[in-house]
Design an enzyme around this catalytic site. Structure first.
Site, mmCIF file in Angstrom:
data_model
loop_
_atom_site.group_PDB
_atom_site.id
_atom_site.type_symbol
_atom_site.label_atom_id
_atom_site.label_comp_id
_atom_site.label_asym_id
_atom_site.label_seq_id
_atom_site.Cartn_x
_atom_site.Cartn_y
_atom_site.Cartn_z
ATOM 1 N N ARG A 338 -1.336 15.257 -4.642
ATOM 2 C CA ARG A 338 -0.393 15.283 -3.248
ATOM 3 C C ARG A 338 0.953 15.049 -4.169
ATOM 4 O O ARG A 338 1.791 16.171 -3.365
ATOM 5 C CB ARG A 338 -0.088 13.706 -2.685
ATOM 6 C CG ARG A 338 -1.565 13.443 -2.041
ATOM 7 C CD ARG A 338 -1.387 12.356 -1.673
ATOM 8 N NE ARG A 338 -3.051 11.736 -0.554
ATOM 9 C CZ ARG A 338 -3.995 11.346 -0.468
ATOM 10 N NH1 ARG A 338 -3.047 9.914 -0.322
ATOM 11 N NH2 ARG A 338 -5.194 11.512 0.481
ATOM 12 N N ARG A 443 0.100 7.920 -6.155
ATOM 13 C CA ARG A 443 -1.713 7.580 -5.622
ATOM 14 C C ARG A 443 -2.687 8.580 -5.645
ATOM 15 O O ARG A 443 -2.267 9.661 -4.950
ATOM 16 C CB ARG A 443 -2.163 6.880 -4.757
ATOM 17 C CG ARG A 443 -3.493 6.255 -4.347
ATOM 18 C CD ARG A 443 -3.470 5.436 -3.444
ATOM 19 N NE ARG A 443 -3.215 5.667 -1.886
ATOM 20 C CZ ARG A 443 -4.442 6.722 -0.993
ATOM 21 N NH1 ARG A 443 -4.747 6.882 -1.390
ATOM 22 N NH2 ARG A 443 -3.203 7.599 0.350
HETATM 23 C C1 LIG Z 1 -3.794 8.401 8.411
HETATM 24 C C2 LIG Z 1 -3.930 7.586 6.607
HETATM 25 C C3 LIG Z 1 -5.035 7.463 6.355
HETATM 26 C C4 LIG Z 1 -5.570 7.445 4.775
HETATM 27 N N1 LIG Z 1 -6.580 8.197 4.586
HETATM 28 C C5 LIG Z 1 -6.869 7.634 3.314
HETATM 29 C C6 LIG Z 1 -7.800 8.160 2.537
HETATM 30 O O1 LIG Z 1 -9.571 8.816 3.236
HETATM 31 N N2 LIG Z 1 -8.331 7.269 1.748
HETATM 32 C C7 LIG Z 1 -7.792 5.853 1.512
HETATM 33 O O2 LIG Z 1 -8.259 5.304 -0.208
HETATM 34 N N3 LIG Z 1 -6.386 5.528 1.857
HETATM 35 C C8 LIG Z 1 -5.748 6.683 2.103
HETATM 36 N N4 LIG Z 1 -4.977 5.966 3.037
HETATM 37 C C9 LIG Z 1 -4.259 4.915 2.629
HETATM 38 C C10 LIG Z 1 -5.016 3.753 3.036
HETATM 39 O O3 LIG Z 1 -5.183 3.748 4.196
HETATM 40 C C11 LIG Z 1 -4.418 2.474 2.994
HETATM 41 O O4 LIG Z 1 -3.842 2.296 1.801
HETATM 42 C C12 LIG Z 1 -5.592 1.060 3.189
HETATM 43 O O5 LIG Z 1 -5.821 0.439 4.508
HETATM 44 C C13 LIG Z 1 -4.454 -0.052 2.263
HETATM 45 O O6 LIG Z 1 -5.251 -0.891 3.948
HETATM 46 P P1 LIG Z 1 -4.525 -2.633 3.349
HETATM 47 O O7 LIG Z 1 -6.107 -3.475 2.657
HETATM 48 O O8 LIG Z 1 -4.044 -2.653 2.172
HETATM 49 O O9 LIG Z 1 -3.729 -3.089 4.455
HETATM 50 P P2 LIG Z 1 -4.208 -2.585 5.643
HETATM 51 O O10 LIG Z 1 -5.004 -2.153 6.320
HETATM 52 O O11 LIG Z 1 -2.674 -2.430 6.482
HETATM 53 O O12 LIG Z 1 -3.763 -3.964 6.907
HETATM 54 C C14 LIG Z 1 -2.471 -4.695 7.237
HETATM 55 C C15 LIG Z 1 -3.051 -6.159 7.795
HETATM 56 O O13 LIG Z 1 -2.020 -7.022 7.485
HETATM 57 C C16 LIG Z 1 -1.854 -7.617 8.516
HETATM 58 N N5 LIG Z 1 -0.213 -7.905 8.560
HETATM 59 C C17 LIG Z 1 1.246 -7.117 8.368
HETATM 60 N N6 LIG Z 1 1.881 -7.218 8.345
HETATM 61 C C18 LIG Z 1 1.803 -8.570 9.063
HETATM 62 C C19 LIG Z 1 2.489 -9.442 9.652
HETATM 63 N N7 LIG Z 1 4.300 -9.482 9.365
HETATM 64 N N8 LIG Z 1 1.923 -10.916 9.716
HETATM 65 C C20 LIG Z 1 0.553 -11.204 9.851
HETATM 66 N N9 LIG Z 1 0.146 -10.378 9.301
HETATM 67 C C21 LIG Z 1 0.601 -8.882 9.586
HETATM 68 C C22 LIG Z 1 -1.806 -6.581 9.618
HETATM 69 O O14 LIG Z 1 -2.460 -6.969 11.051
HETATM 70 C C23 LIG Z 1 -3.395 -5.970 8.994
HETATM 71 O O15 LIG Z 1 -4.565 -6.781 8.722
HETATM 72 C C24 LIG Z 1 -4.779 6.395 4.540
HETATM 73 C C25 LIG Z 1 -3.362 6.165 4.926
HETATM 74 C C26 LIG Z 1 -3.092 6.707 6.661
HETATM 75 C C27 LIG Z 1 -1.902 6.236 7.376
#
Ligand SMILES: Cc1cc2nc3c(=O)[nH]c(=O)nc-3n(C[C@H](O)[C@H](O)[C@H](O)COP(=O)(O)OP(=O)(O)OC[C@H]3O[C@@H](n4cnc5c(N)ncnc54)[C@H](O)[C@@H]3O)c2cc1C
Ligand code: FES
Lengths: 646, 257
Positions: A338, A443
């Site tokens: 990327r 990444r």
């Molecule tokens: C459009 C898009 C497409 C993507 N496609 C891909 C893909 O095809 N393949 C891939 O590997 N990755 C992809 N990614 C990246 C990937 O989706 C994310 O990096 C990953 O899902 C993050 O997961 P996570 O569990 O770390 O956090 P998140 O899924 O961001 O979850 C964060 C959690 O924390 C909670 N939270 C946040 N702030 C607070 C707060 N202040 N108080 C309480 N709770 C809070 C939220 O409610 C949520 O439940 C993509 C990202 C985007 C934006």
């Protein structure tokens, strides 16, 4: 170089994780019931961790700001998830996935973590299929794969353009099962406001109930931050509107070091900006680069005609098109990583060859693919993405090439964690995008989902138990202690302060202004002069925010402006740290491109002699510069090389 | 374009709400519906009024958070589209647009246009999963699944849980939502094992939570932003009958171990 312990097990790379698991301390079932774990976040990392820990018998509390855990930002992931299954028999292996990830990360990730990630990747796919995740299959009934950037094998598992949704629904199902059993309790529409540290250990959290505005206290023997990335510092991004960096930032201010903040991923294929009122940028999945070809016109006169709408892109002859990725990187072509693809787009648009009224777009063209596999074939693979594009842009990508441009998408940096995913605060863990751990300076596509689920399903259950084994002597605490009292007092004071400013500019206005500074001076390309300027502008903007922000309404009922204000106040601090880190790193690597450090062909020029380390920043107090600590990166299995995708 | 908006304002579940009228000028046809509301909110804030509370997050049509009742239709006039993916070019200059929250007994209003959909979570907690612990799964390719089954399962699994089906149904029935999950899992060998128990538990929960009956008007399918098919409801009914005839009503309740 200050050394600190990242707790990497000794022994050969391929045996480290096995050795760790063999040596890790265990907690017996009756004791597990007496131990409380708090998980902030219900995305892939948080939900998978919480469900697995619940299955093991711990008492788990999960918090998220959405109305239900199923809506966490992970739901939006489109393209897929990597694993080293080698189902396609194309020469994949754990080692190759490990190697590609280290190389893709521009040699700035920890070998041991990445190897473990590759090792457990296969278990993730097994787990998800058992949960009923409907991955794409071929006609023989076996799982299908596609290719993603930075790899020459097909190792990406996918569920059309909705992989994140399906994986999250799988994890959410596992979570629901534990909720029904009573091991996990979910607190939705909650915002984390503080982490309570007692005698140096993380012991609880202060939470705001978004519906009632009430401040709540919760105790935990350990706290896991799985709150996602901080890309919304840039305002316009592919993140969900509510995505914020506050939990990670709160942890940082409590003493957790912050790793590599300047490593921000700008994704090459997003829908271009079209107006001032715009609230977000929509990703067009990287998977599209399997079949789409990226180009701009070769001739300036064509560019001008296009902008004047005198011709259509389809009228430009094949020989007058510059498929610049295929030209510059024949080995990987449109599937370069990327950072490389984004910079190449920037190079072309900076040289004036960009399309669209703004000149800030390039084409992603499917004509060749439609000729090869038919419109139906293309629709089967990317139908929902094409639909989404058409809804937003009112143009049919089956008939005219898509227009795309890079946008902020992911943050490789995050809370510094050791091999056990523990931050520098004992008992405070970080998982998923919230930690800095596995992607180095860039990444690879389809690796975030892999990492989030690896952390939650397969790493934390071992490493957290290893920590909790010593906590069985700590009885559950009440939340009336001095530390909880004080933390609650402070968060209330902050809310009152925000509410009392009563200025003239909305929270969003400040957020947009910060985003502009970040994108301009600390975006796809950075230089010392711009970064220094940003270091002056951000504190000024922050000062203005605290003098002039306007939050209407009250704080004892549902008032989304209050949460937003808190998030933006934190963005105004983390933005400064991103810039500081970018300024100190006098090299180009992955997503961090310093204009002063490039090869003659314009490729990123790393400086391994001076910068082969993780920058871990320690908070030193309000309006004071953070202190830098360096974790040296030792490469034992891989030779450090200039990345080459030619 | 210039617009007149009639928007439902309500302080909380306990108070009565009413429509308020707002005028907006110079809205770009390129902007999304929610960006149009952002502009209104920015204006309200600048006039020292409280902004309109509405739910949204991904703004990509996938998280299922957004959900507005626009001119009498959930998610507005465009078929197969969530509110956040709706664009202003679907409206005309001078239009009057009425915006309300979802209306259903099982979805109480939280504030303005926001409702509480946690009843959906409760239904899924009753059985919308397979009972497999982390680390216990066999190799992913050990059970081949016919592509057609897996594609169908995917189509059912694509539900985003927004609640438009309930909001549009004159009986406020949750049949489309529940049947989508039941079908998704029943179509796969991994989910088949608990299919009978699952369908009974989920249906019982749905009834308990005050959702209405299905009288086959199919409005739900019409208004579903993800085009979830009513054939899921037929499949669920078959599953339900099959479960009643062939299986004992499950008595063994899983306990925390
Ligand atoms: C459009 C898009 C497409 C993507 N496609 C891909 C893909 O095809 N393949 C891939 O590997 N990755 C992809 N990614 C990246 C990937 O989706 C994310 O990096 C990953 O899902 C993050 O997961 P996570 O569990 O770390 O956090 P998140 O899924 O961001 O979850 C964060 C959690 O924390 C909670 N939270 C946040 N702030 C607070 C707060 N202040 N108080 C309480 N709770 C809070 C939220 O409610 C949520 O439940 C993509 C990202 C985007 C934006
Ligand atoms: S905001 Fe996510 S579906 Fe509309």
């Amino acid at each position: 170089m200050s050394l600190f312990d990242s707790k990497i097990p000794t022994g050969p790379l391929s045996e480290k994780w096995t050795k760790f698991k063999a040596d890790a301390k265990l907690v017996n079932p009756t004791n597990k019931r007496k131990l409380d774990v708090i998980v902030i976040g219900s995305g892939l990392a948080g939900a998978s961790a919480a469900a697995s820990l619940g299955e093991m018998g711990y008492n788990v509390k999960v918090f998220c700001y959405q109305d239900t855990p199923r809506r966490a930002h992970s739901i939006a992931a489109q393209g897929g998830i990597n694993a080293a299954k080698n189902y396609q028999n194309d020469g994949d292996s754990v080692y190759r996935l490990f190697y590609d990830t280290i190389k893709g990360g521009d040699y700035r990730a920890r070998e041991a973590n990445v190897y473990r990630l590759a090792e457990v990747s296969n278990n993730i796919i097994d787990q998800c299929v058992a949960q009923g995740v409907p991955f794409a299959r071929d006609y023989g009934g076996l799982l299908d794969n596609r290719s993603f950037g930075g790899a020459q094998v097909s190792r990406t598992f996918y569920a059309r353009g909705q992989t994140g949704q399906q994986l999250l629904l799988g994890a959410y199902g596992a979570l629901n099962r534990q909720i029904a059993k009573g091991t996990v309790k979910v607190y939705s529409r909650r915002n984390l406001l503080d982490i309570v540290v007692i005698d140096g250990k993380a012991r609880g959290v202060i939470i705001r109930n978004l519906i009632t505005g009430e401040i709540e206290r919760y105790f935990g023997h350990a706290v896991v931050i799985a709150s996602g990335g901080y890309g919304n510092v840039y305002y316009l991004s592919t993140y969900a509107m509510g995505a914020n960096s506050s939990p990670a930032w709160i942890a940082h201010k409590k003493g957790a070091w912050f790793g590599n903040p300047c490593y921000v991923q700008i994704h090459p294929t997003c829908i271009p900006v079209h107006g001032d009122y715009q609230s977000k940028l929509t990703l067009m999945s990287e998977s599209l680069r399997n079949d789409g070809r990226i180009w701009v016109p070769k001739k300036m006169e064509d560019v001008q005609k296009l902008r004047r709408k005198e011709i259509k892109p389809t009228q430009i002859a094949e020989e007058d098109r510059d498929y610049y990725l295929e030209r510059r990187y024949p080995a990987f072509g449109n599937l370069v990583p990327r950072d490389v693809a984004s910079r190449a787009a920037k190079e072309r648009t900076d040289s004036g060859y960009g399309v669209n009224d703004t000149g800030l777009a390039v084409y992603l063209d499917f004509a060749e693919a439609i000729g090869r596999i038919g419109k139906k074939g293309v629709a089967a693979k990317y139908g929902n993405l094409f639909q989404m594009y058409e809804k937003i842009n009112d143009e049919n990508p089956y008939e005219t090439p898509m227009m795309i441009y890079p946008a902020t998408h992911y943050t490789m940096g995050g809370l510094w964690v050791d091999y056990e995913l523990m931050t520098t605060i004992p008992g405070l863990f970080a998982a998923g995008e919230a930690n800095f751990s596995d992607h180095g300076a860039n990444r690879l596509g389809a690796s975030a989902l892999m990492q989030g689920l690896a952390d939650g399903y397969f790493v934390l259950p071992y490493t957290l138990s290893n920590y909790l084994a010593d906590e069985i002597y700590t009885p559950r605490m009440t939340t009336d202690g001095e530390e909880f009292e004080q933390a609650e007092r402070q968060v209330k004071e902050r809310i009152e302060k925000l509410m009392s400013i009563n200025g003239t500019e909305s929270v969003d206005t400040f957020h947009k202004r910060l985003g502009k500074i970040m994108w301009e001076h600390c975006g796809m390309a950075r230089n010392a002069q711009g970064l220094k300027k940003a270091l002056e502008m951000i504190p000024e903007l922050r000062k203005e925010f605290w003098q002039n922000v306007k939050i209407p309404g009250g704080s004892d009922y549902f008032n989304p402006e209050i949460e937003k204000a808190g998030y933006v106040a934190d963005f105004l601090e983390i933005g400064e740290l991103i810039v500081r880190d970018a300024l100190h790193r006098e090299e180009s690597c992955g997503g961090h491109f310093r204009e002063e450090y490039q090869t003659q062909e314009g490729e990123a020029l790393r400086n391994d002699a001076d910068f082969a380390y993780v920058a871990a920043w320690e908070y030193k107090g309000e309006n004071k510069a953070q202190e830098l600590h360096k974790e040296e990166l030792r490469y034992e299995s891989i030779e450090l090389k200039q990345r080459n995708y030619k | 374009m210039n617009l007149t908006l009639k928007i439902w304002r309500q302080k909380n579940a306990g108070t009565k709400g009413k429509f308020e009228k707002y005028k907006l000028t110079d809205i770009s046809t390129e902007s999304s519906f929610l960006e149009m509301l952002d502009v209104l909110n920015e204006k309200l804030i600048n006039e020292n009024q409280e902004p309109i509370a509405f739910d949204h997050d991904c703004r990509e049509g996938i998280c299922g958070t957004c959900g507005l009742y626009i001119n009498g239709r959930p998610h507005g006039p465009e078929k197969g589209t969530t509110t956040c993916q709706l664009h202003m070019r679907k409206f005309k200059d001078g239009d009057v647009i009425t915006i309300e929250p979802w209306r259903a007994k099982a979805f109480p209003i939280v504030r303005d246009l926001i409702v509480d959909r946690s009843a959906f979570d409760l239904i899924l907690q009753a059985g919308g999963y397979t009972s497999v612990n982390t680390g216990n799964a066999p190799d992913a390719n050990s059970i081949p699944i016919p592509k057609l089954d897996s594609d169908r399962a995917f189509e059912s699994a694509a539900c985003i849980g927004c609640g438009a089906c309930v909001a549009t149904c004159k009986n406020a029935s949750a049949m489309l939502f529940v049947s989508a999950k039941v079908s998704h899992l029943a179509l796969l060998p991994q989910g088949r094992i608990e299919a009978a128990e699952r369908v009974q538990k989920m249906v019982a929960k749905m009834d308990e939570l005050g959702f209405g009956n299905c009288t086959n008007t199919y409005a739900c399918e019409m208004e579903c932003p993800k085009n979830i098919s009513v054939s899921n409801i037929a499949r669920m009914n078959r599953e339900f009958i099959k479960a009643k005839i062939f299986a004992e009503v499950p008595t063994a309740v899983e306990t925390g171990d």
